[in-house]
Each structure stands twice: as C-alpha cells, then as structure tokens.
Design a protein around this motif. Sequence first.
Motif, PDB file in Angstrom:
ATOM      1  N   GLN A   1       0.769   3.559  -4.889  1.00 55.87           N
ATOM      2  CA  GLN A   1      -0.308   3.603  -4.341  1.00 55.87           C
ATOM      3  C   GLN A   1      -1.618   3.747  -5.681  1.00 55.87           C
ATOM      4  O   GLN A   1      -2.328   2.919  -5.607  1.00 55.87           O
ATOM      5  CB  GLN A   1      -0.672   4.799  -3.404  1.00 55.87           C
TER       6      GLN A   1
ATOM      7  N   CYS B   1      -3.401   0.072   5.684  1.00 63.01           N
ATOM      8  CA  CYS B   1      -3.598   0.115   4.109  1.00 63.01           C
ATOM      9  C   CYS B   1      -4.727   1.043   3.818  1.00 63.01           C
ATOM     10  O   CYS B   1      -4.766   1.581   2.965  1.00 63.01           O
ATOM     11  CB  CYS B   1      -3.994  -1.420   3.600  1.00 63.01           C
TER      12      CYS B   1
ATOM     13  N   THR C   1     -10.065  -3.813   1.837  1.00 57.60           N
ATOM     14  CA  THR C   1      -8.520  -4.379   2.609  1.00 57.60           C
ATOM     15  C   THR C   1      -8.818  -4.751   3.794  1.00 57.60           C
ATOM     16  O   THR C   1     -10.030  -4.794   4.173  1.00 57.60           O
ATOM     17  CB  THR C   1      -8.303  -2.675   2.847  1.00 57.60           C
TER      18      THR C   1
ATOM     19  N   CYS D   1       0.683  -1.075  -0.073  1.00 57.14           N
ATOM     20  CA  CYS D   1       0.121  -0.088  -0.042  1.00 57.14           C
ATOM     21  C   CYS D   1       0.961   1.155  -0.091  1.00 57.14           C
ATOM     22  O   CYS D   1       0.480   2.339   0.107  1.00 57.14           O
ATOM     23  CB  CYS D   1      -1.156   0.008   1.010  1.00 57.14           C
TER      24      CYS D   1
ATOM     25  N   LEU E   1      -4.111   4.241   1.289  1.00 56.27           N
ATOM     26  CA  LEU E   1      -4.806   3.881   0.146  1.00 56.27           C
ATOM     27  C   LEU E   1      -5.853   5.049  -0.154  1.00 56.27           C
ATOM     28  O   LEU E   1      -6.055   5.739  -1.176  1.00 56.27           O
ATOM     29  CB  LEU E   1      -5.271   2.681  -0.352  1.00 56.27           C
TER      30      LEU E   1
END
Lengths: 383, 657, 139
Positions: free
Chosen positions: A332, A354, A349, A316, A358
């Motif tokens: 990303q 993460c 996720t 990530c 993200l």
Amino acid sequence: MNSEAIVKETRAYHCLECGVCTSSCPVARVNPSFSPRLLVEKAIFGFGDEIVRDRDLWSCLVCGRCTSRCPSNVDYLNFIKEMRIEASKLGQKGLFSHDGIFNTIMELQSLSLQQKRTFWITDDLEVADEGECFYFVGCLPYFDLVFGEGGYCDVGLKPTDRARNTVRILNKMGIKPVVSNDERCCGHDLLWNGDLEGFRRLAELNLKTIKKSGAKKVICLCPEGYVTLKRDYPLYLGEQDLEVVQLYRLLADKLKEGKLNFVESGSDNPVKVTFHDPCSLGRIAEIYEEPREILSGIPGIELVEMERNRADALCCGTSGWVNCSSCSKQIQIERLKEAEATGADILLTACPKCGIHLSCAKYNSDIKIEIKDITDLIVEKMV
Amino acid sequence: METAEIRIGVYICHCGINIASTVDVDSVRDSISKLPNVIVSRDFKYMCSDPGQELVIKDIKEKGLNRIVVASCSPRMHEPTFRMTIQQAGLNPYCLEMANIREQCSWVHEDREYATEKAVKLVSAAVAKASLLEPLEEKEVEVRPEALVIGGGIAGIQASLDIADAGFKVYLVEREPSIGGHMAQLDKTFPTLDCSACILTPRMVEVERHPNIELLSYSEVIDVSGYIGNFHVKVRKKPRYIKMDKCTGCGMCAEACIMKGRIISEFDVGMGKRSVPYIPFPYAVPSKYTMDSENCLFITKGKCGKSPACKDACSSDAVDFEQKEEIVELDVGTIVVATGFDLFDAKEKPEYGYGLYDNVLSGLEFERLVSSSGPTQGKIIIGGKEPKNVVFVQCVGSRDKSVGNEYCSRVCCMYTAKQAHLVHEKLPDAKLTVFYMDIRAFGKGYEEFYDRVREEGVRYIRGNVSEIIKKGDRLLVMAEDTLLGEPVDIEADLVVLATGIVPRRDVKEVANLLKISQSPDGFFLEGHPKMRPVDTATDGIYLAGCAQGPKDIPDTVAQAKGAASSAMTKMARGKVKVEVTTASVDTFVCRGCGRCVEVCEYGAPNLEEVEPGILVSQINDSICKGCGACSVACPSGAISMKHFKNEQILSQIEAVI
Amino acid sequence: MSEEFEPNIVGFACNWCSYAGADLAGTSRMKYPPNIRIIRVMCSGRVSPAFILKAFQMGADGVLVTGCHPGDCHYIAGNLKCEKTMGTTRKLIDVLGIGEERLRLEWVSASEGSKFADVVTDFTNRIRGLGPLSGKSQG
Ligand SMILES: Cc1cc2nc3c(=O)[nH]c(=O)nc-3n(C[C@H](O)[C@H](O)[C@H](O)COP(=O)(O)OP(=O)(O)OC[C@H]3O[C@@H](n4cnc5c(N)ncnc54)[C@H](O)[C@@H]3O)c2cc1C
Ligand code: SF4
Ligand code: SF4
Ligand code: SF4
Ligand code: SF4
Ligand code: FES
C-alpha cells in the motif's frame, strides 16, 4: 475437488516454471517466502495437503497480476479459490483482520434477519422498492460503522458517501433505482475465502430479492460486487435473466450520449488527479478506459497516470479481510508513494474497499495525498 | 507450541453439598466425558482438599494428562491453589482452566435441571479453552538499587533522604539552580508557625552532604526508557557558566556585574532584583552561583564592557563562558516524581486587577513580602506606606470552573489565616478582612489555628469577591455577604489573593516522558485513589507531593515517605515478578499503524523502524499489564493476548451457547 | 422445564470488578435466571466486537458485557475503550437486524452483587420478551 482435479481444471499442468507469476506478484516482492510458482509446483507434484495447511495460501491477494501475465494461461485465481475451498473443508482459514468481524457480518447476513441497512439514504435521494433497475449497494453500510467517523477503526472516510453518490448520479440520469433493505453481502469474500456454502446462501437470497423487485438490470459500483453478480452467480447458480452493469460503463455511455454533463472549470489551473485501477475492475472485469473517459470529460481535471496503470496496476494490498499484514502495508505504501510521485493532489479509487485499505495505510504515516472516490468527483462536478 | 496430543482431565467438585445440591454432578461428569480430548472426567467431594489435589496429581502422572479443568468455585478463590497443584505434578501452571459452577451457578440458581444444563455449558467452555491453552513462563526482572528523584522541593528532598538513608543510591534532579521548591519561598508555616527556612534548611544541607545522594541541580530529565528495575534516564545538565568545583559562593561576581539590581528575581516573585550571576536565595543548596544566560550581555551579545566584570571579580577563576551543556546517562531501578506545582496565575481572573494594581498581591508574593529574607526584609510596606486595611480573598483559581479548576487547593484557607495572623503580628492596628466560601480547616491543629486567628480580630465574611476596582489610591473590594444577604464594599490598601495550586505548566511533557497519566484536574494520576495513592499505573514510578495534587507540607512529607518506601520495597527485594498474561505481536502481521501505541495506558508498545520505512510494534512484556485493549484496537490481528487469545475466547463462546 | 422461551445469554465480565461482583451475588446467595453464561476476561476493554458478533452468529439471543465503573478500571480506562467499541458494535447489530437492545453494557463493581443479579434478571426478562433472535438456526 481434490488437488489433482484442481491442477487439471486450472491448467496448472501447463506451468512452464517460468517464474513470471512470482516476479509479477506484489506479495512475493515483499515476502520472499511466498511464491505463486512454488504453490502451483507443489500442487503438480502432489503436495496438495501441504498447500491447504499453508498460511501463505491466504496471503494471495487474488489480484490477478500473475494470471494476466502467465504465458501458459494457468488460471491461478481459480487455483487459489479451489484450494481455499478444500482448505476450508479441513477447518483451515486465513488470519482475519479486524478480528474477523467482517466475515461474521457476512455470515450473519445469510440469516433471515430484518436488516436496517438503508439508513444511509437521505431525503434528497430518489429510490424505489420496485422497478427496472436495481442498485446493488454491497457492504458499504457496515463499513461505514467501522471505518467512518466515530467507528472504532476510523480511517477518515465515509464509505456510504459512495452509495449516496451513486444514487445521486443515477437520479441525475433519470434513473430511480431500487434499493433494497433485504439486500445481502454479495458473497465475494466468502467465496474467495473458501466458504462456498456461505456464498451460495447469500447469492440465493440476493437473487430472490432482486427478482422480487422486478428488476431486470443490476447496477454495481463496487467492482467486486460486479464481478460476483456478473460472473459467479451464473457460474454457481445457473444463468440468470439479469443484466449486470458496472456504474462506470453505464456512465461512460451516458457521457457519449451527452446525458452526463459537468460544470465548466472555474480556474485555469487544473486539479491533478491520478487513478488507481482496482484489481476487480481492471484485470478481472477489464474495465480500464471507462473511468478514464469520464475523468477526461470533467473540465478542470487533469489525469496523470501512475507508473503502473491499467493491467499493470498494483493491488491495494489486501483482500477478503484475511492476512492483512506488514506485506499489505508495504504494498500500500508503495502504491501511495507511486501516486504521490505523479504530483497529483488526489488519488482516485473506483472501489470502496480500495479506498478503505489505502486510507488505512495512510493512518499515522507521512503520506499526504488525498484519497477520494471517482463518484465524489462526479457528484461535485455534474450538472 | 506443543505438538503433543491434548489430554484433558476434568474434575467436578461437589463442594460438600454447595454445588451438588443444585447441580447434578454425575450428569455433568458424564456429559463432559464425551467431549473431544477429555481423557478423564471425575467428580469429588472437595477438590481443594488434599485428597482432591492428590487425585489430580495422580491422574496427571498416570494418564499423561497435559491440560486440567477444575469445575468448582470461582477462579478468584482457588485458581492459585490448583495452579500449584498441577505444577507439583510437573505441568505448567497455565495449563489449568476453571469453571465457576458455585458462585455463578449453584449458589444463584434454584432449578436443578437448568443449573445442571448451565454447569455442563460452563464446563464445556472451560474444556474448549483448555484444549487451546499454552504453557507460559513466569518472569522476574532485577531491580537496580538506584533511584531517580525528579524535583527537589520538600517532597523530593524527603524522598531522597529516606531512600538514601536506607542505603540506596539516589540521583536527585532539580531544574532550578537550588533545591527547596516552594517551601523555600514561604515565611512561616501553618499551623505551628515554624519558620519555613528553619525547618527546611537542615534537610537541604543533609541532601548536599549525604554520601548516597548525587544532586544534579540546574538539570532536567530529557528521556526515560525501560521499565521497573531498569530505567535508562538521560539528564541534561544546563551550563551554569560558573564552575561548580571552583565557585566558593562568595558572590563577588554578582557584586561586580554591570547588570546588578536590574534583573527581576524569580525567587522573590518579581518583587526583588538581582544580578546576572545569582544565587536564588541566601541558603540555597548548592550554594553556588549560576549565570542567567538569557540576561547576560556577554552570552547574548558576545560582549560586555572591555571584559566581563564578573570574570575579573572572581578570585577563584570560576567563571567559564565556554561551558557547554552536558548529558548525563543514568540507570535506575525506581523513579519518584516530585515536580510540585505552579501557582495559579491570578491574571486569569482579570476582575481582581492582579497585574494591574501594585497593591493586589498573590499569596506567594505576600509570603516573600513578609519574609525577613524578602525584598523588604519582612516589613509590610505597600506604595511606601504601611497598609491600614488588608483584604484577603480566598479560592482564587480554585473551586472555579470558569478557569477550569474544579478542585480545592487545600492550602489557601490555612495560608490565608496564617498570613492574616502575620499582618496582625506586625501591624496590630490594621483592619483585616477575609472573604471566603467555606473554611476548610481539616488538618491536625488547623481548626484551632483558625479559631485563634479569628480571636485576633480578623473579620471573616462569607462571600466570593466579584470585582476589585481602583478608588483613589486605594482599592474597592466588592462582594456579597451571603450570610446577611447584603452587598459589602470594602476599601483596602492591600489585597492578597489566595491563589491556588495548579499543575506544572510542563506537566504534559513530563507525563509523556515518563509515560504516566494525568487525572482530569491535570495532576499526575495515582494508581488507585485509595489503595495505591503513591503509585502510578507504571510499575516502579511513584508520586510524591503536589505533583499528584494540592497538599500542605505535612501531607507532602507523608506522601514522600510513602513513595520512598514503595521504591525501597522493590529495590530491597532486588527482583519483581512481571505480568505473564501479556500481549505479544506477530511482527510479520503487524502493519505498524500505531493504534496499539495510542490505546495502551502504560506505554508498553513502541513502534520501531526495522527496515527503512517499515515500522513494527514491539510490546515490552515487562511493562504490559495484559489488559487486551491493544488487541481489540489492532486492525490486522497482529496482537495476541497470552491466555486470552481470540481463538481461546471464541472457542468458549461457541461452547457456552 | 416450562415451555416458555429460554434465551441463550452470553456474558463477558472483567476479572477485577464485574466478575467479582458476580461472585458476590453468589456468596450472598442472590437468585437470578440461569440463562446467562459468563466468560471471564481481564478487562472489559478486551471484549472485541468480533466476540459479540460471533456470539450472535452462534445462536446467542443476548449479550451482556460488564466492566468496572468509569474511573475504576484496573487498567485505567479499558472500560471507556469498551464503551467506544460497543458503540460501534451496537450500531452494527442494529443494522444487521439483531437489534441493539440485545446487547447491553453495564458497570458492576465488586461490591455490587445485587446490582449484578438485578441486571441479569432484568436483561434476561427483556430478552425473553423479545423472543428468540429470528432467523437463527434453531437447534
Ligand atoms: C502561598 C503558599 C503558602 C503556603 N503555605 C504553607 C504553609 O504555611 N504550610 C504548609 O504546610 N504548606 C503551605 N503551602 C503548601 C506548600 O508550599 C506545599 O505543600 C509544598 O511546597 C509542596 O512541595 P513539593 O515538593 O510537592 O512541590 P514544590 O515545592 O513545588 O517543589 C517541586 C520542585 O520540583 C522542581 N521541578 C519541577 N519540575 C521539574 C522538572 N521537570 N525537573 C526537575 N525538577 C523539577 C521545582 O523546581 C521544585 O524545586 C503553601 C503554598 C502556597 C502556594
Ligand atoms: S493473484 Fe496477485 S497476490 Fe495472488 S499470487 Fe497472483 S500476483 Fe500474487
Ligand atoms: S488495510 Fe484494510 S484489511 Fe488491512 S487493516 Fe486496513 S482496513 Fe483492515
Ligand atoms: S495488553 Fe494492555 S497493557 Fe499490554 S500492551 Fe496492550 S494495551 Fe498495553
Ligand atoms: S495496532 Fe496492530 S498493526 Fe497496528 S502497530 Fe499495533 S500491532 Fe501493529
Ligand atoms: S478491569 Fe474492569 S473494566 Fe477494565
């Protein structure tokens, strides 16, 4: 450990100079000046001094792509960890993102302050002070304040949703977990940023808290927390009489036992989702199939895989709140585009961090895909 | 970055006894001398005196010091002094740090022990920061001797003339076919009752003739980039479909147009009619015709009779349907924003029946009605008759939170008095009533004028009109006389609403274009309400007239002269110093998230696409003021503030505790 | 020195209003407790939450941030931005167990020397009342 010992310890001597690590490395792809192979090489040839002063020492995401592919089994992750511990001793550190607040928050948690970290618990959740099962929440309450609504770095999600989800799911399974206000940060980021002492302090406090609650079993949602408690606590503080379980592993079992059930889908059109394997959950803990089993158990959900999944999944983009940079952003965006390319409506996720990173990358970008946590979906659909 | 070893000299001032009587200077000196990198630590009676400064200079030269800490009074007092001192010794002026042990220590504390302990901490913090200080370069940018004035109302006209008279080139951009703005629409002006056209026209003509003014009428600014001294501006010249160089202003085209008398005249605020080719008003500048493209049959439908009558009628062959818009690019050093105001739309207060009843007029419509150049040649005729009873309603759309305008429009009291006077002059028998909340006659000669109007028999009733309804062919105006505490209903043949002044409809777009801010009332925000009333937060951009807030003509002209003079000051010097302690971006670290862009009040950061899909923030250090907001907002830590870096501040925190 | 607990207080003051206000307290010879140590920043909007947390980590018992009154910020609205980030910071330190009352944000203008002295006196007394930040390593 001096650099020679590190080289020995992590099998760096065995490096074949094949370059698989560098060509697997997501950072090296966007920042050609970074090369895991060259870092290992430098160490072998005795340039350890140079490594510990190199900004790139902190650019590694400890994602483990290189390690998992190295034909010589060089333990690159531990190589980085040990080098960072050495660097820390010299006062070197990475460039902290968010001006370093998270690092300070971790360190502050090792003082004996009376936290108020359980503010996220709502009345409908059943939690206990003592019991068999300890739910290890991690730093979600702190992330909430910064990244959640009203936080000064709002990225459009609410990290403590994951904690509430977890308790709801456990309650549904008949588990009333211990949630402790005395819990601390697991210490993962301090350890991986080279602060061994800070890590130990946190780990000791956590073990004390868990033991005091009478729990024999610790459940973690956060994959980093999971690997830290499961692998690193015994490593640095000796064997503990504790069973550490990752939530998805537990749920996959419950699903098989018929104890986790979902509503029938109301529509013929399944919702398309794709799943991002977090590095710690996947490559490190090797939990690949359990989340997928759970997802396939939910009616009305169709899982479409990204091009790179399971052991090949992309990171990530940043870890430990250091050296988050243009490279991280590129990684990303690449990952988010990969997710969009599957045609999925939702990117799932399994790691709260993460999710944060993200979502952060989505900010002010043209990426549309919705980012959710698997637990969001489970809570939505379970009966 | 310097690699040389850091060598710090610390100088602790007694300030006579001002510091020394509360702080044990000797003990501070000794404690500090033990800190890392400190080469000399001294105390002296008066550091700011010549011998004090000499001491520093001598040490720098002899001991090779490269960072200096002076512990004395507030840096707000002597930082410039000591910066000059160390510069004389060949050091960069930014290699100085001060510790304030007088105003913030010896003068506010009594206990010698505590004050000394605190002084040690404050000086330690200064030493810690000094170890991390970096030399910085001062920068000047050139200021082009050209100005852009946006808006050609009286404010823009005045500013242009002043700047041009001082010998600088002016580009005056006016959106409408003619300059003049609202003032051109007024009949007479309070309080002196000069005829508006009589005082305005000569100035308009002067603009047209001035060798230093280039008038870009019927044009709009579409892009502004750059910063003080060097703004790059793009202006769109809209097609008039009539060649400016050929048109003699004879008006044959308008006479011939088959739409003649069928198009509403904006200038007469809907009360007069015109042709497709038009000149807004007889004394327009430039005195050239413009084709109203939206209403032209030939332009919209491609056909107008056998051939367009206007084109046939023009003896100079000026009509040109092929004309295209033109983009003009300008480089200017300064900008004056004089875009004026819009009139409050009285339809937002439906209870007043505006737009519903023909005999309810806005203040501006009334100006046109009484003007001898207006649709009735100045005769006050409503529904074919002269009104016998005229009611004026003040504060329409002003001081009214229900329509979102909390402020006073500052001209309506006086223009109402003026308009009442004009009716009285033309129809001496008419009964005139003014409803008001307060009378604000604050200007020179205003109270006297108001007094005169009351003497003429105009009845002032204190109360806000609640409702206007139709009663036969007359209107019934309902209010409470708040002084008597009883309801009043007045029948009227004509009601004039004193509609207020509101920001331009496109004020937000213009603000974004120029990267300037708006105050809560929507008008452009001045640099400081008292001390910088004609500046904006952006250097080199100044405000004039109603663009900044409601005002009358005298204030507008005064402010225009102020804005012109501010612009001229910068251009006359030809150079300006820009902030040194600015933000800078590490482009490798920057994630291109744009948070810095969102947070900066000055538009200094900009996201640039360095590679396809990769955005990087670039901070223009000629614009940046160094506030540091972006650095706090930046998630990745890409931004560092020169002289106030995170490491520097963190080192102070560490040392101070 | 008395045996009473003397807190460590870190102050951040913006250059244009609050630092000048603190200077005015000095030129007017007003008295306030010496516990506060001021760090000058150009604008309160420069004060990163990281600075506050670091101060507590280093052993501060209280942190006082001062800026211009709303509308008076030299950089238009840095103080309002500060208010927002301090909102987050206050919550963070509360959850950390430091206690939100140990962080205070005040608007002090250049003419409010007496307000500055009052705020510092009051804040110092309050922190003294709260006692040392528990758990901090006492030196
Ligand atoms: C009904 C009424 C009666 C009044 N009577 C009096 C009086 O008797 N005495 C007195 O002292 N004051 C009076 N005033 C006030 C007076 O009208 C104003 O003070 C004056 O007109 C303000 O001038 P200005 O140049 O700021 O704005 P404006 O007159 O509005 O001029 C602005 C100019 O900018 C142009 N423009 C706008 N936006 C753009 C753009 N984006 N690009 C290019 N050009 C643009 C417009 O077309 C216009 O020409 C009265 C006002 C009203 C409403
Ligand atoms: S762990 Fe990941 S980021 Fe680090 S070197 Fe290996 S592949 Fe690159
Ligand atoms: S990606 Fe993560 S670490 Fe990087 S700026 Fe965003 S939230 Fe912070
Ligand atoms: S320091 Fe302030 S003025 Fe400069 S770019 Fe950042 S926000 Fe804008
Ligand atoms: S806030 Fe920071 S990361 Fe985001 S664009 Fe600006 S400099 Fe780059
Ligand atoms: S300058 Fe004082 S708060 Fe911004």
